[in-house]
Design a protein around this motif. Structure first.
Motif, PDB file in Angstrom:
ATOM      1  N   VAL A   1     -12.704  32.749 -10.209  1.00  0.00           N
ATOM      2  CA  VAL A   1     -12.837  31.442 -10.851  1.00  0.00           C
ATOM      3  C   VAL A   1     -14.302  31.038 -10.821  1.00  0.00           C
ATOM      4  N   ASP A   2     -14.873  30.794 -11.992  1.00  0.00           N
ATOM      5  CA  ASP A   2     -16.283  30.395 -12.100  1.00  0.00           C
ATOM      6  C   ASP A   2     -17.219  31.330 -11.346  1.00  0.00           C
ATOM      7  N   GLY A   3     -16.946  32.626 -11.431  1.00  0.00           N
ATOM      8  CA  GLY A   3     -17.814  33.626 -10.813  1.00  0.00           C
ATOM      9  C   GLY A   3     -17.563  33.858  -9.339  1.00  0.00           C
ATOM     10  N   ASN A   4     -16.652  33.109  -8.753  1.00  0.00           N
ATOM     11  CA  ASN A   4     -16.318  33.286  -7.334  1.00  0.00           C
ATOM     12  C   ASN A   4     -14.983  34.009  -7.209  1.00  0.00           C
ATOM     13  N   ARG A   5     -15.004  35.125  -6.476  1.00  0.00           N
ATOM     14  CA  ARG A   5     -13.810  35.963  -6.350  1.00  0.00           C
ATOM     15  C   ARG A   5     -13.121  35.681  -5.010  1.00  0.00           C
ATOM     16  N   ALA A   6     -11.860  35.263  -5.081  1.00  0.00           N
ATOM     17  CA  ALA A   6     -11.128  34.920  -3.865  1.00  0.00           C
ATOM     18  C   ALA A   6      -9.799  35.670  -3.817  1.00  0.00           C
ATOM     19  N   LYS A   7      -9.392  36.030  -2.608  1.00  0.00           N
ATOM     20  CA  LYS A   7      -8.085  36.646  -2.410  1.00  0.00           C
ATOM     21  C   LYS A   7      -7.101  35.544  -2.041  1.00  0.00           C
ATOM     22  N   LEU A   8      -6.002  35.472  -2.759  1.00  0.00           N
ATOM     23  CA  LEU A   8      -5.001  34.444  -2.500  1.00  0.00           C
ATOM     24  C   LEU A   8      -3.821  35.042  -1.748  1.00  0.00           C
ATOM     25  N   ALA A   9      -3.484  34.444  -0.622  1.00  0.00           N
ATOM     26  CA  ALA A   9      -2.257  34.789   0.091  1.00  0.00           C
ATOM     27  C   ALA A   9      -1.278  33.658  -0.216  1.00  0.00           C
ATOM     28  N   ILE A  10      -0.301  33.942  -1.083  1.00  0.00           N
ATOM     29  CA  ILE A  10       0.575  32.898  -1.606  1.00  0.00           C
ATOM     30  C   ILE A  10       1.940  32.968  -0.937  1.00  0.00           C
ATOM     31  N   TRP A  11       2.349  31.865  -0.326  1.00  0.00           N
ATOM     32  CA  TRP A  11       3.608  31.775   0.403  1.00  0.00           C
ATOM     33  C   TRP A  11       4.616  30.956  -0.391  1.00  0.00           C
TER      34      TRP A  11
ATOM     35  N   VAL B   1      -7.523  26.806  -7.167  1.00  0.00           N
ATOM     36  CA  VAL B   1      -8.518  27.606  -6.446  1.00  0.00           C
ATOM     37  C   VAL B   1      -9.927  27.070  -6.705  1.00  0.00           C
ATOM     38  N   GLU B   2     -10.213  26.673  -7.940  1.00  0.00           N
ATOM     39  CA  GLU B   2     -11.532  26.119  -8.257  1.00  0.00           C
ATOM     40  C   GLU B   2     -11.815  24.884  -7.397  1.00  0.00           C
ATOM     41  N   LYS B   3     -10.844  24.013  -7.279  1.00  0.00           N
ATOM     42  CA  LYS B   3     -11.013  22.784  -6.506  1.00  0.00           C
ATOM     43  C   LYS B   3     -11.191  23.092  -5.013  1.00  0.00           C
ATOM     44  N   ILE B   4     -10.442  24.078  -4.502  1.00  0.00           N
ATOM     45  CA  ILE B   4     -10.585  24.466  -3.094  1.00  0.00           C
ATOM     46  C   ILE B   4     -12.004  24.972  -2.824  1.00  0.00           C
ATOM     47  N   ILE B   5     -12.485  25.858  -3.695  1.00  0.00           N
ATOM     48  CA  ILE B   5     -13.813  26.446  -3.511  1.00  0.00           C
ATOM     49  C   ILE B   5     -14.898  25.372  -3.578  1.00  0.00           C
ATOM     50  N   GLN B   6     -14.649  24.326  -4.359  1.00  0.00           N
ATOM     51  CA  GLN B   6     -15.638  23.244  -4.490  1.00  0.00           C
ATOM     52  C   GLN B   6     -15.545  22.221  -3.362  1.00  0.00           C
ATOM     53  N   THR B   7     -14.606  22.397  -2.447  1.00  0.00           N
ATOM     54  CA  THR B   7     -14.424  21.434  -1.357  1.00  0.00           C
ATOM     55  C   THR B   7     -15.015  21.972  -0.056  1.00  0.00           C
ATOM     56  N   PRO B   8     -16.167  21.450   0.356  1.00  0.00           N
ATOM     57  CA  PRO B   8     -16.820  21.929   1.586  1.00  0.00           C
ATOM     58  C   PRO B   8     -15.905  21.761   2.797  1.00  0.00           C
ATOM     59  N   GLY B   9     -15.902  22.771   3.652  1.00  0.00           N
ATOM     60  CA  GLY B   9     -15.130  22.679   4.885  1.00  0.00           C
ATOM     61  C   GLY B   9     -13.710  23.208   4.793  1.00  0.00           C
TER      62      GLY B   9
ATOM     63  N   VAL C   1     -21.528  28.791  -4.511  1.00  0.00           N
ATOM     64  CA  VAL C   1     -20.235  28.221  -4.852  1.00  0.00           C
ATOM     65  C   VAL C   1     -20.379  27.269  -6.028  1.00  0.00           C
ATOM     66  N   GLY C   2     -19.638  27.566  -7.068  1.00  0.00           N
ATOM     67  CA  GLY C   2     -19.674  26.689  -8.234  1.00  0.00           C
ATOM     68  C   GLY C   2     -20.986  26.774  -8.994  1.00  0.00           C
ATOM     69  N   GLY C   3     -21.790  27.791  -8.706  1.00  0.00           N
ATOM     70  CA  GLY C   3     -23.077  27.916  -9.378  1.00  0.00           C
ATOM     71  C   GLY C   3     -22.934  28.132 -10.868  1.00  0.00           C
ATOM     72  N   THR C   4     -21.808  28.700 -11.275  1.00  0.00           N
ATOM     73  CA  THR C   4     -21.573  28.918 -12.702  1.00  0.00           C
ATOM     74  C   THR C   4     -20.456  28.007 -13.161  1.00  0.00           C
ATOM     75  N   HIS C   5     -20.415  26.806 -12.581  1.00  0.00           N
ATOM     76  CA  HIS C   5     -19.330  25.869 -12.880  1.00  0.00           C
ATOM     77  C   HIS C   5     -19.245  25.588 -14.379  1.00  0.00           C
ATOM     78  N   THR C   6     -18.061  25.677 -14.892  1.00  0.00           N
ATOM     79  CA  THR C   6     -17.848  25.404 -16.308  1.00  0.00           C
ATOM     80  C   THR C   6     -17.135  24.087 -16.473  1.00  0.00           C
ATOM     81  N   ASP C   7     -17.307  23.487 -17.621  1.00  0.00           N
ATOM     82  CA  ASP C   7     -16.642  22.224 -17.920  1.00  0.00           C
ATOM     83  C   ASP C   7     -15.147  22.476 -18.063  1.00  0.00           C
ATOM     84  N   SER C   8     -14.369  21.868 -17.189  1.00  0.00           N
ATOM     85  CA  SER C   8     -12.928  22.108 -17.194  1.00  0.00           C
ATOM     86  C   SER C   8     -12.281  21.707 -18.507  1.00  0.00           C
ATOM     87  N   SER C   9     -12.930  20.799 -19.240  1.00  0.00           N
ATOM     88  CA  SER C   9     -12.335  20.352 -20.498  1.00  0.00           C
ATOM     89  C   SER C   9     -12.349  21.457 -21.551  1.00  0.00           C
TER      90      SER C   9
END
Length: 205
Positions: free
Chosen positions: A53-63, A167-175, A187-195
């Motif tokens: 998402v937005d250039g950030n690659r994350a592994k999702l463990a989905i329960w 996932v985009e919102k999680i990555i943009q949330t510090p901590g 993080v979010g360096g290539t942020h795109t306009d969600s619209s």
């Protein structure tokens, strides 16, 4: 084998009443399949998928958990450490929508991360037997600071977008997540306009 481009592993939960299509949404997202005869989940199902998402690659463990009361003993460990949650209701069932308050209460009780990101998903919009309007879903999402989207596991509409926005919102949330000490992660360096995305959704901060 580890993917060196993955910046973090995120724990995502899918919660909601039994029969709302939690497992169907998960299967559509991870395997791009849909089974109209999908059996009810017994206990916990677990899948892993990597998402960029937005250039950030994350592994999702989905329960994915069973919505039935008799499996509620799983609750504390299930919620522990989760950074995101997908709260699902069935747009053709007012009852599943009315139970959302109870699910949010449970989430607040057992979640170990106070800034956990919530995505409300109204599933089964392919059906013409609607009991919950889009406006009702939107109003609930705004009240509880949730992201919001309507979706259909059957037709695929909204499914990919629901996970991407979460996932985009999680990555943009510090901590909420750590980069395990590696430097150079933008993080979010290539942020795109969600619209500009192909789906319509409501982001509530």
């Amino acid at each position: 084998m580890d993917d060196p481009d993955v910046i973090t592993t995120l724990k995502i939960l899918i919660i909601g009443e039994s029969g709302v299509g939690k497992s169907s949404l998960l299967l559509r997202f991870t395997d791009d399949t849909f089974d109209p005869e999908q059996a009810a989940t017994i206990g916990v199902d677990f899948k892993v998928k990597t998402l960029t998402v937005d250039g950030n690659r994350a592994k999702l463990a989905i329960w994915d958990t069973a919505g039935q009361e008799r499996f509620r003993t799983l609750t504390p460990s299930y919620y522990r450490g989760a950074q995101g949650v997908i709260l699902v209701y069935d747009v053709t069932s007012k009852q599943t929508f009315q139970k959302l308050e109870a699910w949010l209460s449970e989430l607040e009780t057992f979640s170990t991360k106070h800034d956990i990101i919530k995505m409300l998903v109204g599933n089964k919009i392919d059906s013409d037997k609607r009991e919950v309007s889009r406006d009702e879903g939107l109003k609930f999402a705004r009240k509880h600071q949730c992201l919001f989207i309507e979706a259909s596991a059957k037709t695929k509409e909204g499914v990919q977008c629901a996970f991407e926005e979460l996932v985009e919102k999680i990555i943009q949330t510090p901590g909420l997540w750590e980069t395990d000490g590696r430097n150079g992660v933008t993080v979010g360096g290539t942020h795109t306009d969600s619209s500009k995305r192909t789906c319509s959704y409501c982001s509530v901060v």
